[in-house]
Write a protein that holds these residues in place. Structure first.
Motif, mmCIF file in Angstrom:
data_model
loop_
_atom_site.group_PDB
_atom_site.id
_atom_site.type_symbol
_atom_site.label_atom_id
_atom_site.label_comp_id
_atom_site.label_asym_id
_atom_site.label_seq_id
_atom_site.Cartn_x
_atom_site.Cartn_y
_atom_site.Cartn_z
ATOM 1 N N GLN A 156 70.225 -24.733 -18.624
ATOM 2 C CA GLN A 156 70.662 -24.215 -17.321
ATOM 3 C C GLN A 156 71.880 -24.952 -16.803
ATOM 4 O O GLN A 156 72.820 -24.346 -16.298
ATOM 5 C CB GLN A 156 69.508 -24.318 -16.308
ATOM 6 N N SER A 215 68.600 -20.095 -22.137
ATOM 7 C CA SER A 215 67.549 -20.954 -22.676
ATOM 8 C C SER A 215 66.575 -20.121 -23.506
ATOM 9 O O SER A 215 66.007 -19.155 -23.008
ATOM 10 C CB SER A 215 66.784 -21.652 -21.553
ATOM 11 N N GLN A 253 73.029 -17.583 -13.655
ATOM 12 C CA GLN A 253 72.869 -19.048 -13.676
ATOM 13 C C GLN A 253 74.202 -19.735 -13.370
ATOM 14 O O GLN A 253 74.255 -20.720 -12.624
ATOM 15 C CB GLN A 253 72.346 -19.494 -15.057
#
Ligand code: 0O2
Length: 271
Positions: free
Chosen positions: A32, A38, A203
């Motif tokens: 992140q 991820s 993100q």
């Protein structure tokens, strides 16, 4: 065996579960922080209950002295992925680590269990440091998608009620559900790259907004309040535009302003 002795036996496994969940959670955090996708969605862990250990030993005729060698899942870690493709990536991450040594693997994805259970299992050796020195123990890593986990969790809960004798009308429904899960995972895989892109963008924006807010907060300490309020209002205006390029430009300008104030602060400290 005394209850106190059980506590001593499970103690290193408790430590291993804590350490392993922390390590995998930290990996998520690292991805992140670097605005990367991820392969791990979430992690959980548990130490097998004493009754469950005893049940397994009885079922598999394992003597007490062989318990820690043969009950390989006293420490259990569950790694949940979004997509089937991520499972291989996670297995590779584990294989490349120096603190986890793979003892064996069971691929219930390629070889689905008759129950419909799908998951990728790794048994690893993992060393914990105890007051008596290092202890090399085993842990089971179950790596599966969110959809596989949904099925396994429901099916596992039924095993408590029915033990191994789940009624036929339920097993056939579970089998249909297992097929639906395979189809769902396949369907999701077809839009994997689009979903990954969207998640990375969100993100990246989240990290950028955090950086901007931190910078504004620091400016409060260095510059005059009216100036900061103006900067903050400008941030709200740009944020509402929902335009990443504008947000990035604003962040760079803010960096320059913050740098200027920092230099001024150093100058006045020196003079
Ligand atoms: P827990 O702690 O409640 O999860 P086994 O003979 O299957 O008990 P084995 O051969 O050592 O044990 O390992 P296997 O088959 O790889 O299974 C280990 C774990 O995988 C199980 O732990 C379950 O968590 C999961 N699992 C395996 N098969 C199934 C299944 O058909 N349905 C579900 N829901 N989970 C399964 P335990 O021992 O059940 O205990």
């Amino acid at each position: 065996m005394e209850i106190r002795l059980w506590r001593e036996i499970v103690s290193p496994y408790e430590l291993a579960v804590k350490e392993l969940t922390t390590k995998f959670n930290h990996l998520i955090h690292e991805y992140q922080e670097k605005n990367q996708y991820s392969p791990i969605e979430s992690v959980s862990g548990r130490v097998k209950s004493i009754s469950s250990i005893l049940e397994k030993m009885q079922r598999k005729q394992i003597p007490f002295e062989r318990m820690e060698e043969e009950v390989e899942d006293i420490a259990g870690i569950r790694i949940i992925c979004q997509f089937v493709e991520d499972i291989e990536t996670v297995a590779q991450i584990v294989a490349n680590r120096s603190d986890m040594i793979i003892k064996s693997e069971k691929d219930y994805i390629k070889n689905m269990k008759p129950s419909g259970y799908r998951s990728y299992h790794l048994i690893i050796y993992y060393t914990v440091e105890t007051m008596d020195g290092p202890r090399k123990i085993q842990a089971e890593l179950q790596i599966r998608t969110m959809a596989m986990n949904f099925w396994a969790t429901i099916e596992h809960s039924l095993q408590y009620k029915y033990k191994t004798h789940i009624p036929e009308h339920i097993t056939s429904r579970l089998s249909n559900a297992a097929d639906a899960i395979i189809a769902l995972d396949k369907e999701m895989s077809t839009v994997r790259s689009e979903i990954m892109d969207a998640q990375i963008s969100s993100q990246t924006q989240l990290n950028l907004v955090m950086e901007i807010l931190n910078n504004i907060e620091n400016l409060y300490k260095l510059s005059n309040k009216r100036e900061v309020v103006k900067i903050q209002d400008e941030f709200y205006r740009i944020y509402a535009m929902n335009d990443m390029t504008q947000l990035e430009r604003f962040s760079k300008q803010l960096d320059i302003i913050a740098e200027g104030y920092r230099a001024q602060a150093i100058d006045s400290d020196l003079s």
